[in-house]
Design a protein around this motif. Structure first.
Motif, PDB file in Angstrom:
ATOM      1  N   VAL A 178     -22.302   2.282  -6.251  1.00  0.00           N
ATOM      2  CA  VAL A 178     -23.013   1.616  -7.338  1.00  0.00           C
ATOM      3  C   VAL A 178     -21.975   0.938  -8.223  1.00  0.00           C
ATOM      4  CG1 VAL A 178     -24.470   1.917  -9.384  1.00  0.00           C
ATOM      5  CG2 VAL A 178     -24.920   3.249  -7.308  1.00  0.00           C
ATOM      6  N   LEU A 179     -22.135  -0.359  -8.449  1.00  0.00           N
ATOM      7  CA  LEU A 179     -21.146  -1.122  -9.196  1.00  0.00           C
ATOM      8  C   LEU A 179     -21.361  -1.017 -10.707  1.00  0.00           C
ATOM      9  CD1 LEU A 179     -20.852  -4.369  -7.031  1.00  0.00           C
ATOM     10  CD2 LEU A 179     -19.445  -2.305  -6.965  1.00  0.00           C
TER      11      LEU A 179
ATOM     12  N   PRO B 185     -30.193   8.053  -5.291  1.00  0.00           N
ATOM     13  CA  PRO B 185     -30.494   9.309  -5.995  1.00  0.00           C
ATOM     14  C   PRO B 185     -30.078   9.247  -7.466  1.00  0.00           C
ATOM     15  CG  PRO B 185     -29.423   9.737  -3.879  1.00  0.00           C
ATOM     16  CD  PRO B 185     -29.314   8.267  -4.116  1.00  0.00           C
ATOM     17  N   ASP B 186     -30.853   9.907  -8.316  1.00  0.00           N
ATOM     18  CA  ASP B 186     -30.460  10.021  -9.723  1.00  0.00           C
ATOM     19  C   ASP B 186     -29.157  10.806  -9.836  1.00  0.00           C
ATOM     20  OD1 ASP B 186     -32.794   8.750 -10.318  1.00  0.00           O
ATOM     21  OD2 ASP B 186     -33.767  10.470 -11.261  1.00  0.00           O
ATOM     22  N   PRO B 187     -28.278  10.444 -10.773  1.00  0.00           N
ATOM     23  CA  PRO B 187     -27.050  11.238 -10.963  1.00  0.00           C
ATOM     24  C   PRO B 187     -27.372  12.611 -11.533  1.00  0.00           C
ATOM     25  CG  PRO B 187     -27.278   9.613 -12.712  1.00  0.00           C
ATOM     26  CD  PRO B 187     -28.380   9.328 -11.730  1.00  0.00           C
TER      27      PRO B 187
ATOM     28  N   ASP C 231     -19.324  16.685 -17.678  1.00  0.00           N
ATOM     29  CA  ASP C 231     -20.119  15.490 -17.383  1.00  0.00           C
ATOM     30  C   ASP C 231     -21.174  15.226 -18.453  1.00  0.00           C
ATOM     31  OD1 ASP C 231     -18.766  15.108 -15.026  1.00  0.00           O
ATOM     32  OD2 ASP C 231     -20.380  15.820 -13.722  1.00  0.00           O
ATOM     33  N   VAL C 232     -21.519  13.953 -18.591  1.00  0.00           N
ATOM     34  CA  VAL C 232     -22.635  13.520 -19.430  1.00  0.00           C
ATOM     35  C   VAL C 232     -23.460  12.519 -18.626  1.00  0.00           C
ATOM     36  CG1 VAL C 232     -23.293  12.218 -21.502  1.00  0.00           C
ATOM     37  CG2 VAL C 232     -21.430  13.878 -21.618  1.00  0.00           C
TER      38      VAL C 232
ATOM     39  N   VAL D  65     -26.358   6.811 -15.319  1.00  0.00           N
ATOM     40  CA  VAL D  65     -24.983   6.918 -14.842  1.00  0.00           C
ATOM     41  C   VAL D  65     -24.403   8.254 -15.291  1.00  0.00           C
ATOM     42  CG1 VAL D  65     -24.056   5.712 -16.880  1.00  0.00           C
ATOM     43  CG2 VAL D  65     -22.709   5.791 -14.760  1.00  0.00           C
ATOM     44  N   ARG D  66     -23.614   8.860 -14.406  1.00  0.00           N
ATOM     45  CA  ARG D  66     -22.878  10.089 -14.734  1.00  0.00           C
ATOM     46  C   ARG D  66     -21.495   9.698 -15.241  1.00  0.00           C
ATOM     47  NH1 ARG D  66     -19.014  13.538 -12.262  1.00  0.00           N
ATOM     48  NH2 ARG D  66     -18.921  12.136 -10.472  1.00  0.00           N
ATOM     49  N   ILE D  67     -21.143  10.186 -16.433  1.00  0.00           N
ATOM     50  CA  ILE D  67     -19.837   9.904 -17.021  1.00  0.00           C
ATOM     51  C   ILE D  67     -18.975  11.165 -16.980  1.00  0.00           C
ATOM     52  CG2 ILE D  67     -18.597   9.059 -19.045  1.00  0.00           C
ATOM     53  CD1 ILE D  67     -20.537   7.034 -17.796  1.00  0.00           C
TER      54      ILE D  67
END
Length: 349
Positions: free
Chosen positions: A57-58, A18-20, A27-28, A126-128
């Motif tokens: 996810v690595l 799934p997409d973040p 979050d960004v 990626v979610r930061i």
């Protein structure tokens, strides 16, 4: 989206996930445009980091463009190009406030969460968490390849090797391991004006790279008889002021203890998957300082500024380039680095 997913020791797959999405106001979401593979990822695949669970996810290094920001984010906007710091920092807990976000308390007691405790950067997006304090702006005109290694490897060599080792002008410095992190330590040790920077490795290709591109003054092959005596002969006190261990196996750390001079520093940089015997019965009387730790990443903005000023170039670390969807091939090359003459692999959209 597509991502590199861990499925237990020795198992990984490039597959749909799934997409973040934004989960917290801080979050960004970043569209990954360049990423790379770290030796820590190989340790995860060996089973050395049991906190990484099936389905993760690595990856913890990336350069990309912001595509979404949480309501609490004002520093960054959609469209900004950023470097992802491998260490996530809230900026407010006790450890972050003393400059040690590697132990950020807001993320479970450790700042390294990407590709570890939450999904990482070897993916299309990626979610930061804590995006305002966990991302770095990229100066106009710098390419992805000029800054991708500021996510992790260059700050790691600098902070854990050079700063922890307290390298000073005139020091004899030995770096055991001329892989990416060792080379990062060498090139940044040059900032301090040491007398020598002695690269030690088994691989002639890496030793050659250390001298030609990363500031080493000498290269010693540790597969030769008497290699330790060769190192000592290059040091003005018969031993090194600073020895950096950049491999992560017991024999190399044990060699560091043998090569450091009294009052010297042993700076461990390598990620160790097995216990190491500490010969404290021999070291205590020599006044040896031993340091170790997880990178904080706080030096990244300064290092990026040095790249922008033309004072630091690390593009030579990239020896192989792949498309993002060639992730499995890239792992094969990086996992057999010596046979492939590989330092770091670059993966780009």
């Amino acid at each position: 989206m597509k991502a590199l997913v861990y499925h237990g020791p020795g198992k990984k797959a490039w597959e749909d996930v799934p997409d973040p999405v934004i989960q917290d106001p801080n979050d960004v979401i970043v569209r990954v445009e360049t990423t790379t593979i770290c030796g820590t990822d190989l340790h995860i695949l060996k089973g050395d980091v049991p906190a990484v669970t099936d389905g993760r996810v690595l990856g913890h290094e990336a350069v990309g463009t912001i595509v979404e920001v949480g309501s609490g984010v004002s520093k960054f906007k959609v469209g900004h190009r950023v470097v992802v710091n491998c260490i996530t920092t809230c900026g407010t807990c006790a450890y972050c406030r003393i400059g040690s976000p590697s132990h950020c308390q807001s993320t479970g007691g450790i700042g390294w969460i990407l590709g570890h405790l939450v999904d990482g950067t070897q993916a299309e997006y990626v979610r930061i968490p804590f995006g305002e304090t966990s991302l770095h702006s990229i100066p106009t005109g710098l390419s992805d390849e000029e800054v991708i290694f500021m996510s992790d490897i260059i700050p790691t060599g600098y902070e854990m090797g050079v700063l922890n080792g307290q390298v000073k002008p005139g020091d004899d410095v030995v770096v055991i391991g001329a892989g990416p992190v060792g080379l990062s330590a060498m090139v940044t040790a040059g900032f301090m004006g040491p007398r020598t920077i002695i690269a030690v490795d088994l691989d002639p290709f890496r030793l050659d790279a250390a001298v030609k591109g990363f500031g080493a003054t000498h290269a010693i092959n540790s597969g030769q008889d008497g290699w330790m005596d060769q190192v000592r002969a290059l040091c003005r006190h018969g031993g090194a002021d600073v020895v950096m261990e950049a491999v992560g196996i017991p024999p190399t750390l044990e060699a560091a203890f043998q090569l450091v001079r009294p009052t010297g520093h042993v700076a461990n940089i390598g990620v160790h998957g097995k216990p190491v015997t500490l010969p404290i019965d021999e070291l205590w009387i020599q006044n040896i300082t031993v340091t170790m730790g997880l990178v904080n990443g706080v030096s990244a903005p300064t290092l990026i500024d040095l790249v922008d000023a033309g004072k630091l170039s690390v593009k030579k670390l990239a020896t192989h380039r792949f498309r993002l969807d060639q992730m499995l091939e890239a792992y094969d090359v990086f996992g057999n680095a010596a046979a492939n003459h590989a330092l770091k692999v670059i993966l780009q959209v």
